[in-house]
Design an enzyme around this catalytic site. Structure first.
Site, PDB file in Angstrom:
ATOM      1  N   THR A 237      44.850  26.707  63.623  1.00 52.11           N
ATOM      2  CA  THR A 237      45.393  25.485  63.024  1.00 52.11           C
ATOM      3  C   THR A 237      46.746  25.767  62.380  1.00 52.11           C
ATOM      4  O   THR A 237      47.718  25.020  62.580  1.00 52.11           O
ATOM      5  CB  THR A 237      44.415  24.947  61.951  1.00 52.11           C
ATOM      6  OG1 THR A 237      43.151  24.710  62.561  1.00 52.11           O
ATOM      7  CG2 THR A 237      44.932  23.681  61.302  1.00 52.11           C
TER       8      THR A 237
ATOM      9  N   SER B 297      43.105  31.787  68.202  1.00 53.21           N
ATOM     10  CA  SER B 297      42.546  32.392  66.994  1.00 53.21           C
ATOM     11  C   SER B 297      41.574  33.498  67.365  1.00 53.21           C
ATOM     12  O   SER B 297      41.244  33.706  68.531  1.00 53.21           O
ATOM     13  CB  SER B 297      41.870  31.337  66.130  1.00 53.21           C
ATOM     14  OG  SER B 297      40.747  30.832  66.775  1.00 53.21           O
ATOM     15  N   GLY B 298      41.130  34.214  66.341  1.00 47.70           N
ATOM     16  CA  GLY B 298      40.237  35.349  66.577  1.00 47.70           C
ATOM     17  C   GLY B 298      38.788  34.955  66.761  1.00 47.70           C
ATOM     18  O   GLY B 298      38.071  35.515  67.602  1.00 47.70           O
ATOM     19  N   HIS B 299      38.352  33.945  66.020  1.00 44.17           N
ATOM     20  CA  HIS B 299      36.902  33.761  65.900  1.00 44.17           C
ATOM     21  C   HIS B 299      36.250  33.042  67.076  1.00 44.17           C
ATOM     22  O   HIS B 299      35.032  32.844  67.076  1.00 44.17           O
ATOM     23  CB  HIS B 299      36.556  33.059  64.578  1.00 44.17           C
ATOM     24  CG  HIS B 299      36.913  31.615  64.500  1.00 44.17           C
ATOM     25  ND1 HIS B 299      35.960  30.628  64.415  1.00 44.17           N
ATOM     26  CD2 HIS B 299      38.102  30.986  64.486  1.00 44.17           C
ATOM     27  CE1 HIS B 299      36.568  29.456  64.336  1.00 44.17           C
ATOM     28  NE2 HIS B 299      37.872  29.646  64.380  1.00 44.17           N
TER      29      HIS B 299
ATOM     30  N   GLN C  93      40.577  27.675  72.820  1.00 40.61           N
ATOM     31  CA  GLN C  93      39.365  27.859  73.640  1.00 40.61           C
ATOM     32  C   GLN C  93      39.717  28.571  74.949  1.00 40.61           C
ATOM     33  O   GLN C  93      38.996  29.468  75.389  1.00 40.61           O
ATOM     34  CB  GLN C  93      38.706  26.503  73.945  1.00 40.61           C
ATOM     35  CG  GLN C  93      38.219  25.731  72.737  1.00 40.61           C
ATOM     36  CD  GLN C  93      36.990  26.335  72.081  1.00 40.61           C
ATOM     37  OE1 GLN C  93      36.263  27.146  72.659  1.00 40.61           O
ATOM     38  NE2 GLN C  93      36.729  25.948  70.835  1.00 40.61           N
TER      39      GLN C  93
ATOM     40  N   ASN D 253      37.865  21.585  73.466  1.00 38.28           N
ATOM     41  CA  ASN D 253      36.725  22.187  72.787  1.00 38.28           C
ATOM     42  C   ASN D 253      35.453  21.371  72.909  1.00 38.28           C
ATOM     43  O   ASN D 253      34.358  21.908  72.963  1.00 38.28           O
ATOM     44  CB  ASN D 253      37.066  22.404  71.309  1.00 38.28           C
ATOM     45  CG  ASN D 253      37.704  21.199  70.682  1.00 38.28           C
ATOM     46  OD1 ASN D 253      38.772  20.756  71.112  1.00 38.28           O
ATOM     47  ND2 ASN D 253      37.061  20.635  69.680  1.00 38.28           N
TER      48      ASN D 253
ATOM     49  N   CYS E  63      34.464  21.320  63.150  1.00 37.31           N
ATOM     50  CA  CYS E  63      35.129  20.830  61.954  1.00 37.31           C
ATOM     51  C   CYS E  63      34.785  19.366  61.700  1.00 37.31           C
ATOM     52  O   CYS E  63      34.924  18.887  60.612  1.00 37.31           O
ATOM     53  CB  CYS E  63      36.643  20.974  62.095  1.00 37.31           C
ATOM     54  SG  CYS E  63      37.132  22.105  63.360  1.00 37.31           S
TER      55      CYS E  63
ATOM     56  N   THR F  76      51.064  38.724  52.305  1.00 41.00           N
ATOM     57  CA  THR F  76      50.686  40.047  52.822  1.00 41.00           C
ATOM     58  C   THR F  76      49.780  39.912  54.042  1.00 41.00           C
ATOM     59  O   THR F  76      48.839  39.120  54.035  1.00 41.00           O
ATOM     60  CB  THR F  76      49.986  40.861  51.707  1.00 41.00           C
ATOM     61  OG1 THR F  76      50.894  40.945  50.609  1.00 41.00           O
ATOM     62  CG2 THR F  76      49.610  42.254  52.180  1.00 41.00           C
TER      63      THR F  76
END
Ligand SMILES: Cc1ncc(COP(=O)(O)O)c(C=O)c1O
Length: 389
Positions: A75, A206-208, A186, A158, A332, A244
């Site tokens: 996002t 994204s990673g997840h 996706q 998705n 979401c 960071t």
């Protein structure tokens, strides 16, 4: 029983793969340095981030000059692209530029563009999809003549699993000279996208969705100089995303995509086998059901259906009680929304609109767990229909 084999919501999120977990572990403890520190601890972290950058740019075969910006989510990566192009045009011209999106964008894109429109920084035009959720290329091509500042078309949806004709979109955008952002969150978790062969200008993911942790996303930009920061601070990520760096998660996302490449195409073959087993059985054995999304051009792990006359929230809850985790839409939104907008976009009649269900398999799914889910689904559908009649 809620065991991991009975988890069928991999499009919402995946568990962290043991290899991704192992790769990141040392960056929490022994190698915990801040990549911006000049001492040895910092340099170890810095090199880990650089190696992860290189690994992902290589994974996607990004053209020379491309850069990757790590973010906290897909996002956020989409926001960086959309804000960049909208604000840059607005600052240069004092006018809101046009942004083209598809009717099946994730909220990450749709709500970002509509919020910028509400602020007066851009105008949004939504390109319709056909009954299989494929972008209407005729309308899209005609709309490119309206001189948009950005096109943002999702790679794979998705909720409905449809994979868009990304190569065609790239070709048309290049012909029109319009930059293309692809929300590939996706798509790239289930395919190997080559950015040299298929040069989208901005790729976000994204990673997840691919066995790395939640809280890490990325943007690959072909022309990084076109980006404009909207998070300011100490200038990390070459000034594009201050704060960071999340070193462990950056290492984990790189490892997760390395793993995808190493296990591809067996992974996709396994996902497709389970998907087809599920779709075949549901369509054969459950009355008044239809597959939603495109039957062929779809994510390898993704099945989505609509059950006539059924409220899918009831269905999801009945399956949950039997230990099966499925989704009624994007994660979401599923706590908030009953009617399913994407089913409206593909033109389903009213008595099919509340019955959408998404079932997505993954590394821990088995043929037996698919069969168990089909059994539970048949029973739940018939109970709910009996109760309603
Ligand atoms: C297509 C698509 N885009 C964007 C997102 C948002 O991803 P994230 O949770 O990493 O911000 C999702 C998550 O479901 C998605 O499926």
């Amino acid at each position: 029983m809620a065991t991991i084999e009975n988890y069928f919501d991999y499009a919402a999120t995946t568990p962290v793969h043991p290899r991704a977990a192992a790769a990141m572990q040392r960056y929490f403890q022994s190698d915990f340095g801040n990549p911006s520190s000049a001492h040895a601890f910092g340099q170890v972290a810095f090199h880990a981030v650089q190696a992860s950058r290189d690994s992902l740019l290589t994974h996607f075969n990004a053209p020379a000059g491309s850069e990757i910006v790590f973010t906290g989510s897909s996002t956020e990566a989409a926001n960086l692209v959309i804000w960049s192009r909208a604000i840059d045009f607005y600052r240069r011209t004092g006018r809101p530029g046009l942004i083209l999106i598809s009717a099946t964008e994730h909220a990450a894109v749709r709500n970002t563009v509509s919020q910028l429109e509400a602020y007066g920084f851009c105008r949004m035009k939504v390109i319709p999809v056909d009954s299989a959720a494929i972008l209407r290329l005729d309308v899209f091509e005609a709309s490119l003549a309206e001189d948009p500042v950005l096109v943002s078309i999702i790679g794979a949806n998705n909720e409905l699993g449809t994979v868009q004709p990304v190569r065609e979109v790239v070709r048309m955008c290049q012909a029109a000279g319009v930059p293309y952002h692809c929300d590939a969150t996706q798509l790239v978790a289930h395919s190997l996208l080559d950015l040299t062969e298929c040069p989208v200008d901005y790729l976000t993911f994204s990673g997840h969705k691919c066995y790395a942790p939640k809280g890490i996303g990325a943007l690959i930009a072909r022309e990084p100089s076109s980006l404009r920061a909207h998070i300011f601070g100490a200038g990390q990520e070459r000034g594009l995303r201050a704060g960071t760096e999340n070193v462990p998660y950056i290492v984990a996302i790189a490892e997760a995509y390395r793993l995808l490449k190493e296990t591809y195409p067996e992974r996709v073959r396994a996902e497709t086998g389970l998907r087809e087993r599920l779709i075949g059985r549901v369509l054969d054995e459950v009355p008044d059901v239809r597959l939603t999304g495109d039957p062929e051009s779809r994510l390898s792990n993704h099945a989505s259906f609509s059950f006539k006359g059924i409220d899918s929230l009831m269905l999801q809850s009945a399956l949950d009680q039997e230990g099966y985790a499925v989704s009624i839409g994007s994660a979401c939104r599923s706590n908030q929304v009953r009617g399913q907008q994407q089913l409206v976009e593909i033109g389903l009649p009213p008595d099919w609109l509340s019955g959408g269900l998404r079932i997505t398999n993954g590394l821990y799914s088995t043929p037996e767990s698919v069969d168990g889910l089909v059994g539970a689904l048949k029973e739940a559908v018939s109970k709910i229909r009996g109760f309603l009649s």
